[in-house]
Design an enzyme around this catalytic site. Structure first.
Site, mmCIF file in Angstrom:
data_model
loop_
_atom_site.group_PDB
_atom_site.id
_atom_site.type_symbol
_atom_site.label_atom_id
_atom_site.label_comp_id
_atom_site.label_asym_id
_atom_site.label_seq_id
_atom_site.Cartn_x
_atom_site.Cartn_y
_atom_site.Cartn_z
ATOM 1 N N SER A 114 0.866 -1.177 0.000
ATOM 2 C CA SER A 114 0.000 0.000 0.000
ATOM 3 C C SER A 114 0.903 1.227 0.000
ATOM 4 O O SER A 114 1.754 1.372 0.878
ATOM 5 C CB SER A 114 -0.857 -0.040 1.269
ATOM 6 N N LYS A 156 -1.088 -1.011 -4.449
ATOM 7 C CA LYS A 156 -2.280 -0.224 -4.087
ATOM 8 C C LYS A 156 -1.869 1.220 -3.864
ATOM 9 O O LYS A 156 -0.928 1.494 -3.125
ATOM 10 C CB LYS A 156 -2.899 -0.825 -2.830
ATOM 11 N N LYS A 202 -2.902 5.000 -2.595
ATOM 12 C CA LYS A 202 -3.867 5.800 -1.845
ATOM 13 C C LYS A 202 -4.251 6.991 -2.721
ATOM 14 O O LYS A 202 -3.376 7.599 -3.370
ATOM 15 C CB LYS A 202 -3.234 6.293 -0.541
ATOM 16 N N ASP A 260 -7.140 3.086 -3.135
ATOM 17 C CA ASP A 260 -7.879 3.127 -1.863
ATOM 18 C C ASP A 260 -8.153 4.582 -1.505
ATOM 19 O O ASP A 260 -7.227 5.365 -1.317
ATOM 20 C CB ASP A 260 -7.043 2.450 -0.764
ATOM 21 N N GLU A 298 -11.032 0.798 -3.450
ATOM 22 C CA GLU A 298 -11.368 0.463 -2.070
ATOM 23 C C GLU A 298 -12.041 1.645 -1.376
ATOM 24 O O GLU A 298 -11.549 2.774 -1.440
ATOM 25 C CB GLU A 298 -10.039 0.100 -1.373
ATOM 26 N N ASP A 326 -13.842 -1.743 2.853
ATOM 27 C CA ASP A 326 -12.925 -1.871 3.982
ATOM 28 C C ASP A 326 -13.669 -1.355 5.221
ATOM 29 O O ASP A 326 -14.304 -2.129 5.951
ATOM 30 C CB ASP A 326 -11.641 -1.064 3.663
ATOM 31 N N LYS A 335 -9.922 -6.961 7.808
ATOM 32 C CA LYS A 335 -8.911 -6.539 8.788
ATOM 33 C C LYS A 335 -9.294 -7.125 10.131
ATOM 34 O O LYS A 335 -10.417 -6.932 10.602
ATOM 35 C CB LYS A 335 -8.855 -5.015 8.876
ATOM 36 N N GLY A 376 -4.156 -4.100 6.097
ATOM 37 C CA GLY A 376 -3.159 -3.771 7.126
ATOM 38 C C GLY A 376 -3.474 -2.442 7.775
ATOM 39 O O GLY A 376 -4.240 -1.636 7.235
HETATM 40 O O1 OSB Z 1 -7.263 1.670 4.466
HETATM 41 O O2 OSB Z 1 -5.990 0.005 4.212
HETATM 42 C C1 OSB Z 1 -6.208 1.094 4.736
HETATM 43 C C2 OSB Z 1 -3.179 2.189 6.809
HETATM 44 C C3 OSB Z 1 -3.799 2.878 7.823
HETATM 45 C C4 OSB Z 1 -5.177 2.989 7.811
HETATM 46 C C5 OSB Z 1 -5.921 2.419 6.771
HETATM 47 C C6 OSB Z 1 -5.308 1.721 5.758
HETATM 48 C C7 OSB Z 1 -3.896 1.630 5.763
HETATM 49 C C8 OSB Z 1 -3.112 0.974 4.728
HETATM 50 C C9 OSB Z 1 -1.787 0.426 5.163
HETATM 51 O O3 OSB Z 1 -3.435 0.942 3.564
HETATM 52 C C10 OSB Z 1 -1.558 -0.959 4.770
HETATM 53 C C11 OSB Z 1 -0.402 -1.568 5.557
HETATM 54 O O4 OSB Z 1 -0.488 -1.710 6.780
HETATM 55 O O5 OSB Z 1 0.609 -1.892 4.924
HETATM 56 MG MG MG Z 2 -8.446 0.612 3.070
#
Ligand code: OSB
Ligand code: MG
Length: 340
Positions: free
Chosen positions: A135, A161, A163, A188, A213, A238, A262, A290
């Site tokens: 991510s 992925k 953001k 995401d 996402e 999510d 999660k 994660g």
């Molecule tokens: O939406 O997946 C998410 C990290 C913090 C809060 C939300 C998210 C995330 C990540 C990190 O995308 C993924 C990781 O821990 O590697």
């Molecule tokens: Mg997410």
């Protein structure tokens, strides 16, 4: 197994570099680790909430409060045959799933050790190998993002992925897609858009993304159903999915075609396994999300990812992407560091 003690520890760790999502930038993490001693055996879990109530409503401090004042007093001194008996004991506590999950998962670790089996096998995991994606936080420019993607692909990650948020979406995805036409790519939004943005989000269809996402409100399954009907890209939920009932609702309403599971968000291994069962029985691909965990949370995620419903690469990338071993130890000892 008799639950003898529950110990909470707050550790402070600084990410190697800031992680930006649509809801903010994270650099300094305050993580709660839970140690449960059952029959003299220590098990460890991690509470996966953020420092601020920005991803969902929980925070490091609400989790400390709820575990100390409500969860631990209900569990200490009790005997259970399995960690899966914990959720019913905590059902009178509404919400606070990440707090509950941290404690329940520590108990699963104790149970695995007491029974002498790997946690993945105790959970019913069948996969011997799991696929991993990464991510990537929001970057200054599309060029910097492309450089980062190149680096991660060289490390062998099987899905990228990105953001996104309004103003940092179409051009960023376009640049990455142009540079890596064959890569499994997803985005995401962490709830950064509204239904009125449907036309804008539809423009992402041209990039052949694996999924988008959580584009809309963190608690709105219905709006996602309306959006999914208007775009080709598969929606992955999510934030919206806190339990197996939510997963079934989302699937039946056609609010998504993929689900991110999660462990903390759904309250621990017991419910995560149920969500996984719902997705599997309905032919909906699932993957492990994660929360910038330490190695303890990540280890639980990896055990969970061996269940048969986890058919897509998860956000289970290596700890060294986020953490410097020496810095972590330093922060642990220096609780008065002014950066916190
Ligand atoms: O939406 O997946 C998410 C990290 C913090 C809060 C939300 C998210 C995330 C990540 C990190 O995308 C993924 C990781 O821990 O590697
Ligand atoms: Mg997410």
């Amino acid at each position: 197994m008799k639950i003898e003690s529950i110990t909470l520890r707050e550790i402070h760790m600084r990410l190697k570099s800031p992680f930006e999502t649509s809801f903010g930038v994270t650099q300094n993490r305050r993580i709660l680790l839970v140690e449960v001693v059952a029959d003299g055996v220590s098990g460890w879990g991690e509470v996966t909430c953020g420092e601020a109530p920005a991803y969902n409503s929980e925070t490091t401090d609400t989790a400390w409060h709820v575990i100390s004042d409500f969860i631990a007093p209900r569990l200490i001194g009790r005997s259970v045959a399995s960690a899966s008996e914990l959720p019913p004991q905590l059902s009178q506590i509404r919400g606070h799933d990440m707090a509950k999950g941290g404690v329940e998962n520590a108990m699963w670790d104790s149970e695995a050790q007491i029974k002498g089996v790997p946690l993945s096998k105790l959970l019913g995991g069948t996969l011997e190998e799991i696929a991993s994606g990464v991510s990537l936080g929001i970057r200054e420019s599309p060029d910097l993002l492309v450089k980062k993607v190149e680096e991660e692909l060289r490390s062998g990650y099987q899905r990228i992925k990105l953001k996104i948020k309004p103003g940092k979406d179409y051009e960023c995805v376009a640049a990455v897609r142009k540079a890596f036409p064959g890569t499994l790519l997803s985005v995401d939004a962490n709830s950064a858009y509204c239904l009125e943005d449907a036309e804008h989000l539809k423009r992402l269809d041209e990039f052949g993304l694996l999924m988008i996402e959580q584009p809309l409100n963190w608690d709105d399954i219905h709006a996602h159903a309306k959006l999914q009907a208007q775009i080709q890209t598969a929606i992955c939920l999510d934030e919206c999915i806190n339990n197996a009932r939510h997963a079934l609702t989302a699937i039946e309403l056609k609010a998504c075609r993929i689900i991110n599971i999660k462990l903390g968000r759904v309250g621990g291994h017991t419910e995560a396994r149920r969500v996984q069962e719902v997705t599997r029985l309905n032919g909906v691909p699932a993957w492990c999300g994660g929360m910038l965990e330490s190695g303890i949370g990540r280890a639980h995620n990896i055990s969970m990812s061996t269940l048969p419903g986890f058919t897509l690469p998860g956000d289970v990338s290596a700890s060294h992407r986020y953490w410097d071993r020496w810095m972590g130890a330093f922060q642990f000892l220096n609780q008065f560091d002014p950066r916190f």
